[in-house]
Design a protein around this motif. Structure first.
Motif, short mmCIF file in Angstrom:
data_model
loop_
_atom_site.label_atom_id
_atom_site.label_comp_id
_atom_site.label_asym_id
_atom_site.label_seq_id
_atom_site.Cartn_x
_atom_site.Cartn_y
_atom_site.Cartn_z
N ASN A 289 25.29 -29.02 6.14
CA ASN A 289 24.72 -27.87 6.85
C ASN A 289 23.83 -28.34 8.01
O ASN A 289 23.46 -29.51 8.10
CB ASN A 289 23.93 -27.01 5.86
N ARG B 185 26.48 -36.51 13.66
CA ARG B 185 27.52 -35.78 12.92
C ARG B 185 28.60 -36.73 12.44
O ARG B 185 29.00 -36.71 11.27
CB ARG B 185 28.16 -34.72 13.82
N VAL C 261 32.95 -30.29 4.62
CA VAL C 261 32.89 -29.26 5.66
C VAL C 261 31.54 -29.36 6.36
O VAL C 261 30.49 -29.24 5.72
CB VAL C 261 33.08 -27.84 5.09
N ALA C 262 31.57 -29.60 7.67
CA ALA C 262 30.36 -29.61 8.48
C ALA C 262 30.18 -28.23 9.10
O ALA C 262 31.12 -27.69 9.71
CB ALA C 262 30.45 -30.69 9.56
N LEU C 263 29.00 -27.64 8.94
CA LEU C 263 28.81 -26.27 9.42
C LEU C 263 27.35 -26.01 9.76
O LEU C 263 26.47 -26.83 9.52
CB LEU C 263 29.29 -25.27 8.36
N GLU D 268 28.94 -21.82 12.94
CA GLU D 268 29.94 -22.87 13.14
C GLU D 268 30.42 -23.40 11.79
O GLU D 268 29.63 -23.74 10.92
CB GLU D 268 29.33 -24.03 13.95
N GLY D 269 31.74 -23.48 11.61
CA GLY D 269 32.33 -24.05 10.41
C GLY D 269 32.43 -23.09 9.23
O GLY D 269 33.03 -23.45 8.21
N GLU E 38 36.05 -22.19 8.37
CA GLU E 38 36.72 -23.30 7.71
C GLU E 38 36.37 -23.34 6.22
O GLU E 38 37.24 -23.58 5.37
CB GLU E 38 36.32 -24.62 8.36
N LEU E 39 35.11 -23.06 5.91
CA LEU E 39 34.69 -23.05 4.51
C LEU E 39 35.32 -21.90 3.75
O LEU E 39 35.76 -22.05 2.60
CB LEU E 39 33.17 -22.97 4.42
#
Length: 386
Positions: free
Chosen positions: A173, A183, A200-202, A208-209, A212-213
């Motif tokens: 996070n 990152r 998962v980078a968010l 952002e992200g 994807e999650l």
């Protein structure tokens, strides 16, 4: 029937129905027990949600009490029969209540599909159940500096996740607070610490992200979270959809201390939220101390490269500490196996062994003798790497 209170919307599955049927066998409606799910706990008082089972096979004749109910306690009979704290209801548990009671009480806990446990903090050796019946476990870290991202914590969290029976997923996070180099480095370190786990980078703050999650999840799935204070777990609850599926309030978000970037305990107790997306998400207080709890198989699942090497050791009961013909030690000596990973594995194995023999005096003596040699090896490895 209210769609927000469909049993499936609260994670009800076929095996729970079989357990419920067995629990109430021999009783006749409407004086039987019906299932409810624990959504909150404060000391020995519980919040539950009762799904709407009207019209479902086996539930004919039951009064409909669907909705949220608070301030429940366990019955005296339950308390008398509980042998240890882990037997009491936890967040995510399916429990049985009597719909005819004016003040609902918890009569029993249905068998758990998965159990997220740790060793209780402090000197006492005891299991602490953090959550039950979760499908996916988020291991949450933050890229805002300080000690909010530690590969060793990920390894420990992965061992806990493997023993829980849930599928782990690493969340990095606050990527909005990290530059491109930070990152990339975090992604490499996370993949190295947990090579078989999705990462998962968010940013829960910017969004952002998040999509994807969400692609990893589905409605009716129960998700648990494990992470230190200040990594943004409550913000993640809100980013994934707030509480829009029921009448809960959105999770509160906290702040981190500026001088060391450590978080404050905004969340003081766990709560299960049903989000607008249909996902069931458990927001829990930050973890200061994460002691492993479970068996060795779960621990080894977090170190797949060591588990693979172990299959080629000379002895089937090899401890990978000092034996001749140990493939793990051979890989360590040749540089094939990373020394930091091996040291992390040894530290967790040592902790696991201590838990298993804590209450066995004879085993404890053997443990102390064995680990004197292992501790010597650890010191030598650390000295050689410094």
């Amino acid at each position: 029937m209210n769609d927000n209170y469909l049993p499936e919307a609260w994670g009800w599955k076929g095996e729970f129905h079989a357990a419920w049927a067995a629990a109430v066998e021999g009783t006749m409606p409407p004086n039987s027990l019906i299932p409810a799910r624990v959504t909150g706990r404060e000391h020995h008082q519980y919040e539950v949600v009762c799904p709407d089972f009207s019209g479902r096979p086996g539930f004919e004749g039951y009064p409909s009490i669907f909705g949220h109910h608070g301030n429940l306690r366990v019955t005296g009979r339950f308390g008398y029969g509980a042998e240890k704290p882990a037997d009491y209801p936890a967040i995510g548990d399916w429990v049985l209540v009597d719909p005819t009671e004016a003040a609902l009480r918890i009569h029993s806990v249905l068998p758990r599909r998965s159990v997220l446990s740790r060793g209780r903090a402090g000197e006492k050796t005891e299991e602490q159940v953090l959550a039950a019946n979760i499908d996916t476990l988020f291991l949450v870290s933050a890229l805002d500096g300080g000690r909010n991202f530690l590969p060793r914590f990920l390894e420990r969290g992965l061992a806990v996740a493997r023993n829980s029976g849930a599928i782990p997923c690493i969340i990095l996070n606050k990527v909005d607070l990290a530059n491109a180099e930070e990152r990339a480095q975090a992604l490499v370190e996370a993949a190295h610490a947990a090579p078989t786990v999705p990462v998962v980078a968010l940013s829960a703050r910017t969004g952002e992200g998040i999509d994807e999650l969400l692609a990893y999840l589905s409605p009716g799935e129960t998700v648990g979270m494990l992470g230190k204070s200040g990594v943004g777990k409550s913000a993640l609850v809100n980013a994934l959809g707030g509480s829009g599926g029921d009448d809960d309030e959105p999770a509160r978000e906290g702040q981190v201390r500026e001088f060391d970037l450590r978080g404050r305990h905004t969340t003081s107790s766990s709560h299960l939220y049903r989000l607008g997306s249909g996902i069931l998400l458990i927001d829990s207080p930050g973890i200061r101390e994460l002691k492993v709890w479970g068996d060795v198989e779960g621990l080894e699942g977090g170190f797949p490269e060591i588990a693979e090497l172990a299959g080629t050791c000379r002895y089937s009961d090899c401890t990978h500490m000092a034996e001749t013909g140990c493939a793990v030690l051979g890989a360590l000596e040749s540089g094939q196996l990373d020394g930091e990973r091996y040291l992390a594995y040894v530290a967790l194995m040592k902790e696991q062994a201590w838990l298993e023999c804590r209450n066995d005096e004879q085993a404890r003596r053997g443990y102390e003798q064995k680990w004197k040699q292992i501790s010597k090896l650890q010191k030598e490895l650390k000295k050689s790497r410094s």
